[in-house]
Design a protein around this motif. Structure first.
Motif, PDB file in Angstrom:
ATOM      1  N   LYS A  18       0.907  -1.238   0.039  1.00 31.84           N
ATOM      2  CA  LYS A  18       0.087  -0.015  -0.087  1.00 31.84           C
ATOM      3  C   LYS A  18       1.075   1.257  -0.004  1.00 31.84           C
ATOM      4  O   LYS A  18       1.881   1.101   0.845  1.00 31.84           O
ATOM      5  CB  LYS A  18      -0.935  -0.031   1.337  1.00 31.84           C
ATOM      6  N   PHE A  20       1.277   5.420  -0.079  1.00 37.32           N
ATOM      7  CA  PHE A  20       0.409   6.843  -0.027  1.00 37.32           C
ATOM      8  C   PHE A  20       1.362   7.994  -0.411  1.00 37.32           C
ATOM      9  O   PHE A  20       2.790   7.940   0.092  1.00 37.32           O
ATOM     10  CB  PHE A  20       0.190   6.975   1.767  1.00 37.32           C
ATOM     11  N   GLU A  22       1.587  11.920  -0.632  1.00 33.86           N
ATOM     12  CA  GLU A  22       1.014  13.178   0.032  1.00 33.86           C
ATOM     13  C   GLU A  22       1.469  14.362  -0.799  1.00 33.86           C
ATOM     14  O   GLU A  22       2.497  14.788  -1.102  1.00 33.86           O
ATOM     15  CB  GLU A  22       1.597  13.248   1.741  1.00 33.86           C
ATOM     16  N   SER A  75      -4.322  13.444  -0.585  1.00 30.99           N
ATOM     17  CA  SER A  75      -3.587  12.079  -0.583  1.00 30.99           C
ATOM     18  C   SER A  75      -3.738  11.143  -1.717  1.00 30.99           C
ATOM     19  O   SER A  75      -5.115  11.063  -1.907  1.00 30.99           O
ATOM     20  CB  SER A  75      -3.711  11.654   0.654  1.00 30.99           C
ATOM     21  N   ILE A  77      -3.585   7.305  -2.932  1.00 34.43           N
ATOM     22  CA  ILE A  77      -3.513   6.074  -2.261  1.00 34.43           C
ATOM     23  C   ILE A  77      -3.411   4.945  -3.433  1.00 34.43           C
ATOM     24  O   ILE A  77      -4.382   4.728  -4.241  1.00 34.43           O
ATOM     25  CB  ILE A  77      -4.445   5.780  -1.367  1.00 34.43           C
TER      26      ILE A  77
END
Lengths: 117, 115
Positions: A18, A20, A22, A75, A77
């Motif tokens: 996973k 992320f 930002e 964000s 994802i």
């Protein structure tokens, strides 16, 4: 100086992780965008948001999701990274779409280069 | 559907010579047209835009662009190229009547200016 800041310039992840990405802007812009940039394809819109907690799919949303809990932060994802998501990811922001707002300019961050192994 | 075409992957020009980077677009309704530039390892920067009015638009770093409605073109120009102009250039369009928020980008044209 006004800024769109992307938290990571370079990331290397493994398939299935996973991820992320930002993005923070300090211009009080209503609209925020995530694009991916690939050679020969230009910039393709993944998702955009015109208000807090609002999101709209762009042209290539599959495999991605977004979150905008605060006005300044957007964000991106990747729930389960895949090798075909290796790319340069660009965040941008702009003023909201009111009046002659089609003329609003996008301000971009420096980009996040993601490699998925 | 909206689209933007940049027919040249690469443009080579000698320093001091004029340069042109081509762009054509397809939208329904009145377009808003933009040029952005990307220097190595950096995000895109705004150069100039056409909204309405004069077909010749002037922007940053001595660049200008000419809007031609009949040819649906918005070519980027500069009278005298500099080595520092070497970068990746993107044409983009936003059409108001879609009511949407999307800016559509071309594939980009890499400009090389040789000293």
């Amino acid at each position: 100086d006004v800024k769109v800041t992307q938290s990571s310039r370079y990331l290397v992840k493994r398939t299935g992780e996973k991820v992320f990405l930002e993005c923070v802007q300090d211009m009080d812009h209503e609209n925020m965008f995530w694009y991916r940039q690939d050679p020969g394809l230009g910039l393709r819109l993944i998702y955009f948001s015109y208000d807090v907690k609002m999101k709209e799919k762009g042209d290539i949303p599959e495999g991605y999701s977004v979150s905008r809990e605060k006005k300044e932060r957007f964000s991106l994802i990747l729930e389960s990274a895949s090798t075909n998501q290796t790319s340069m990811y660009l965040c941008a922001s702009s003023l909201g779409f009111r009046g002659n707002s089609g003329a609003n300019v996008l301000t971009f961050g420096a980009g996040s280069r993601l490699t998925v192994l | 559907a909206q689209s933007v075409a940049q027919p040249e992957d690469q443009v080579n020009v000698a320093e001091g010579n004029p340069l042109t980077v081509k762009c054509t677009y397809s939208v329904s309704g009145n377009p808003y047209l933009f040029w952005y530039v990307q220097y190595p390892n950096r995000g895109l920067q705004f150069l100039l835009k056409y909204i309405t009015g004069d077909n010749l638009v002037k922007g940053s770093y001595g660049f200008e662009a000419e809007f031609n409605k009949s040819q649906t073109s918005f070519h980027l120009k500069k009278p005298s190229a500099l080595v520092s102009d070497s970068a990746l250039y993107f044409c983009a369009v936003r059409a108001l009547n879609t009511g949407g928020f999307k800016t559509i980008f071309g594939a980009g044209t890499r400009l090389f200016v040789k000293a």
